[in-house]
Design a protein around this motif. Structure first.
Motif, PDB file in Angstrom:
ATOM      1  N   GLY A 144       1.070  -1.175  -0.010  1.00 13.78           N
ATOM      2  CA  GLY A 144       0.040  -0.185   0.246  1.00 13.78           C
ATOM      3  C   GLY A 144       0.565   1.134   0.314  1.00 13.78           C
ATOM      4  N   SER A 145       0.591   1.886   0.230  1.00 16.62           N
ATOM      5  CA  SER A 145       1.077   2.985  -0.291  1.00 16.62           C
ATOM      6  C   SER A 145       2.478   3.546  -1.051  1.00 16.62           C
TER       7      SER A 145
ATOM      8  N   GLU B  29       2.990   5.215  -3.478  1.00 17.79           N
ATOM      9  CA  GLU B  29       3.341   5.986  -4.090  1.00 17.79           C
ATOM     10  C   GLU B  29       5.339   6.647  -3.813  1.00 17.79           C
TER      11      GLU B  29
ATOM     12  N   ILE C 153      -2.920   2.495  -9.619  1.00 19.09           N
ATOM     13  CA  ILE C 153      -4.315   2.946 -10.078  1.00 19.09           C
ATOM     14  C   ILE C 153      -4.122   3.648  -9.707  1.00 19.09           C
ATOM     15  N   THR C 154      -4.769   4.738 -10.567  1.00 19.12           N
ATOM     16  CA  THR C 154      -5.364   5.898  -9.922  1.00 19.12           C
ATOM     17  C   THR C 154      -6.646   6.640 -10.397  1.00 19.12           C
TER      18      THR C 154
ATOM     19  N   THR D 215      -8.624   9.739  -9.246  1.00 17.30           N
ATOM     20  CA  THR D 215      -9.061  11.645  -9.250  1.00 17.30           C
ATOM     21  C   THR D 215      -6.910  11.837  -9.863  1.00 17.30           C
ATOM     22  N   GLY D 216      -6.590  11.487  -9.333  1.00 13.95           N
ATOM     23  CA  GLY D 216      -4.998  11.578  -9.524  1.00 13.95           C
ATOM     24  C   GLY D 216      -4.532  12.295  -8.026  1.00 13.95           C
ATOM     25  N   THR D 217      -5.310  12.660  -7.367  1.00 10.47           N
ATOM     26  CA  THR D 217      -4.587  13.309  -5.944  1.00 10.47           C
ATOM     27  C   THR D 217      -3.388  13.135  -5.240  1.00 10.47           C
TER      28      THR D 217
HETATM   29  C1  PRP Z   1      -5.140   3.773  -4.387  1.00  4.55           C
HETATM   30  C2  PRP Z   1      -4.014   3.780  -4.729  1.00  4.55           C
HETATM   31  C3  PRP Z   1      -3.596   5.470  -4.970  1.00  4.55           C
HETATM   32  C4  PRP Z   1      -4.530   5.945  -4.921  1.00  4.55           C
HETATM   33  C5  PRP Z   1      -4.113   6.767  -6.064  1.00  4.55           C
HETATM   34  O1  PRP Z   1      -5.013   3.484  -3.254  1.00  4.55           O
HETATM   35  O2  PRP Z   1      -3.003   2.197  -4.996  1.00  4.55           O
HETATM   36  O3  PRP Z   1      -2.366   5.356  -3.320  1.00  4.55           O
HETATM   37  O4  PRP Z   1      -5.597   5.037  -4.591  1.00  4.55           O
HETATM   38  O5  PRP Z   1      -6.288   6.475  -6.012  1.00  4.55           O
HETATM   39  P1  PRP Z   1      -6.544   8.905  -6.195  1.00  4.55           P
HETATM   40  O6  PRP Z   1      -5.602   8.755  -7.896  1.00  4.55           O
HETATM   41  O7  PRP Z   1      -7.784   9.075  -6.251  1.00  4.55           O
HETATM   42  O8  PRP Z   1      -5.779   9.834  -5.296  1.00  4.55           O
HETATM   43  P2  PRP Z   1      -5.590   2.887  -1.896  1.00  4.55           P
HETATM   44  O9  PRP Z   1      -6.178   3.398  -1.279  1.00  4.55           O
HETATM   45  O10 PRP Z   1      -6.601   1.975  -2.291  1.00  4.55           O
HETATM   46  O11 PRP Z   1      -4.767   2.435  -0.278  1.00  4.55           O
HETATM   47  P3  PRP Z   1      -3.588   1.901  -0.811  1.00  4.55           P
HETATM   48  O12 PRP Z   1      -2.284   3.410  -1.082  1.00  4.55           O
HETATM   49  O13 PRP Z   1      -3.181   1.421   0.973  1.00  4.55           O
HETATM   50  O14 PRP Z   1      -3.422   1.241  -1.578  1.00  4.55           O
END
Ligand code: PRP
Length: 196
Positions: A120-121, A123, A137-138, A140-142
């Motif tokens: 997770g996280s 990024e 996956i993205t 909203t791109g936020t």
């Molecule tokens: C997902 C993905 C990104 C985020 C993208 O994580 O891994 O971190 O959503 O969304 P956004 O483009 O709307 O900002 P998730 O919320 O599933 O949690 P995780 O980071 O713990 O995997």
């Protein structure tokens, strides 16, 4: 499901409960993590699953996909800090929750990369030097934006799917198709609204 006339009050007021036996409908609802949905279906512990196509692809699920619910829409991207050079000749290190999808993507590009599985996280990987880039996956791109990352490529699109256990479908076709048809009607109505 509510739009399809299915009472979801219990799920709305779920607190910490994970399983709900409906008194008024012939359904039992299970709240499971995405990657576990395919496990519940494969082992026959659930008849119908609602899960993202990202997970179905990554888990190479053989469950029977009956509907694209057209919700939970997002997209796989290759992202990193702005310094990342996708054309650099060195062997790249890629962080991801989706090693299979990532490998397929780079195989198609003819690139051999090292893949680090992250739970997770994701990024954080390029920001900390753990990886050169990520495949994630993205929606909203936020998250990408707020962490000052840049998208270098767009991969497959993702959405939520309704899948069924093939054996359950043989055993309870009427109950399953009744549920699926109710949901399908809502999905189609929403599509028409979008078009209109
Ligand atoms: C997902 C993905 C990104 C985020 C993208 O994580 O891994 O971190 O959503 O969304 P956004 O483009 O709307 O900002 P998730 O919320 O599933 O949690 P995780 O980071 O713990 O995997």
């Amino acid at each position: 499901m509510e739009a399809a006339g299915i009472n979801c009050d219990q799920i709305r007021n779920k607190e910490r409960r994970l399983i709900f036996d409906s008194e008024t409908q012939p359904y039992e609802f299970i709240l499971a993590k995405g990657p576990d949905v395919t496990t519940f279906l494969e082992r026959g512990a659930a008849d119908i699953g609602i899960v993202g196509s990202d997970i179905l692809t990554e888990n190479q699920s053989s469950q029977y996909e009956l509907l694209n619910l057209d919700i939970g829409k997002c997209q796989f991207v290759l992202a990193s800090t702005k310094e990342f050079d996708p054309d650099a000749p060195k062997r790249k290190i890629i962080g991801t929750k989706y090693p299979l999808i990532t490998k397929r993507y780079f195989d198609n590009l003819g690139q051999d990369v090292e893949i680090i599985k992250i739970e997770g996280s994701v990024e954080l990987a390029p920001l900390t030097g753990l990886a050169d880039a990520i495949v994630d996956i993205t929606e909203t791109g936020t998250t990408i934006r707020e962490n000052h990352l840049k998208i270098f490529d767009y991969l497959d699109k993702v959405s939520t799917r309704l899948v069924v256990n093939r054996m359950s479908l043989k055993q309870h076709p009427e109950a399953i198709f009744d549920f699926v048809d109710r949901i399908k009607k809502v999905v189609n109505e929403r599509k028409e609204e979008e078009v209109g």
